[in-house]
Design a protein around this motif. Structure first.
Motif, PDB file in Angstrom:
ATOM      1  N   CYS A   5       0.829  -1.196   0.000  1.00 33.81           N
ATOM      2  CA  CYS A   5       0.000   0.000   0.000  1.00 33.81           C
ATOM      3  C   CYS A   5       0.871   1.256   0.000  1.00 33.81           C
ATOM      4  CB  CYS A   5      -0.893  -0.036   1.234  1.00 33.81           C
ATOM      5  SG  CYS A   5      -1.989   1.384   1.412  1.00 33.81           S
ATOM      6  N   LYS A   7       0.006   4.170   1.152  1.00 33.97           N
ATOM      7  CA  LYS A   7      -0.247   5.070   2.276  1.00 33.97           C
ATOM      8  C   LYS A   7       0.926   5.031   3.253  1.00 33.97           C
ATOM      9  CE  LYS A   7      -4.456   6.804   1.757  1.00 33.97           C
ATOM     10  NZ  LYS A   7      -4.818   8.229   1.899  1.00 33.97           N
ATOM     11  N   CYS A  10       1.555   2.342   6.205  1.00 31.05           N
ATOM     12  CA  CYS A  10       0.751   1.151   5.962  1.00 31.05           C
ATOM     13  C   CYS A  10       1.624   0.117   5.253  1.00 31.05           C
ATOM     14  CB  CYS A  10      -0.476   1.488   5.118  1.00 31.05           C
ATOM     15  SG  CYS A  10      -1.528   0.055   4.808  1.00 31.05           S
ATOM     16  N   CYS A  44      -4.055  -0.810  -0.330  1.00 32.62           N
ATOM     17  CA  CYS A  44      -4.580  -2.051   0.226  1.00 32.62           C
ATOM     18  C   CYS A  44      -6.111  -1.979   0.228  1.00 32.62           C
ATOM     19  CB  CYS A  44      -4.049  -2.251   1.646  1.00 32.62           C
ATOM     20  SG  CYS A  44      -4.620  -1.007   2.811  1.00 32.62           S
ATOM     21  N   HIS A  47      -7.513   0.799   2.663  1.00 35.02           N
ATOM     22  CA  HIS A  47      -7.419   2.184   2.224  1.00 35.02           C
ATOM     23  C   HIS A  47      -8.183   2.426   0.927  1.00 35.02           C
ATOM     24  CE1 HIS A  47      -3.916   2.573   5.135  1.00 35.02           C
ATOM     25  NE2 HIS A  47      -4.762   3.516   5.468  1.00 35.02           N
TER      26      HIS A  47
HETATM   27 ZN   LIG Z   1      -3.131   0.726   3.242  1.00 35.91          ZN
END
Ligand SMILES: [Zn+2]
Length: 77
Positions: A5, A7, A10, A44, A47
């Motif tokens: 991911c 983010k 994360c 992911c 998210h």
């Molecule tokens: Zn994520």
């Protein structure tokens, strides 16, 4: 081979690819792209499900895997 991911903080496995077009004020969520691309973001499932778009933008969720196989109950058949 899998990607993580995008983010910050994360470390979940990416399952979706987010892309956007300023000209169309549209954000797309699609199944994870085969290749990473500098103009898109891998997310992911967590998210991807919580993506928010700016006011006036449209979010088009075109993922096929996230929700699993279609349920006849949902369709109302
Ligand atoms: Zn994520």
């Amino acid at each position: 081979m899998s990607r993580l991911c995008a983010k910050p903080g994360c470390d979940r496995r990416a399952t979706a690819t987010l892309s956007y077009a300023y000209a169309e004020s549209t954000v797309w969520l699609e199944d994870l792209a085969a290749e990473a691309h500098p103009m898109v973001h891998d997310l992911c499932d967590l998210h991807a499900d919580t993506v928010r778009v700016p006011r006036g933008w449209e979010l088009r969720d075109q993922r096929s895997l996230a929700a699993g196989p279609p349920s006849l109950d949902l369709i109302g058949a």
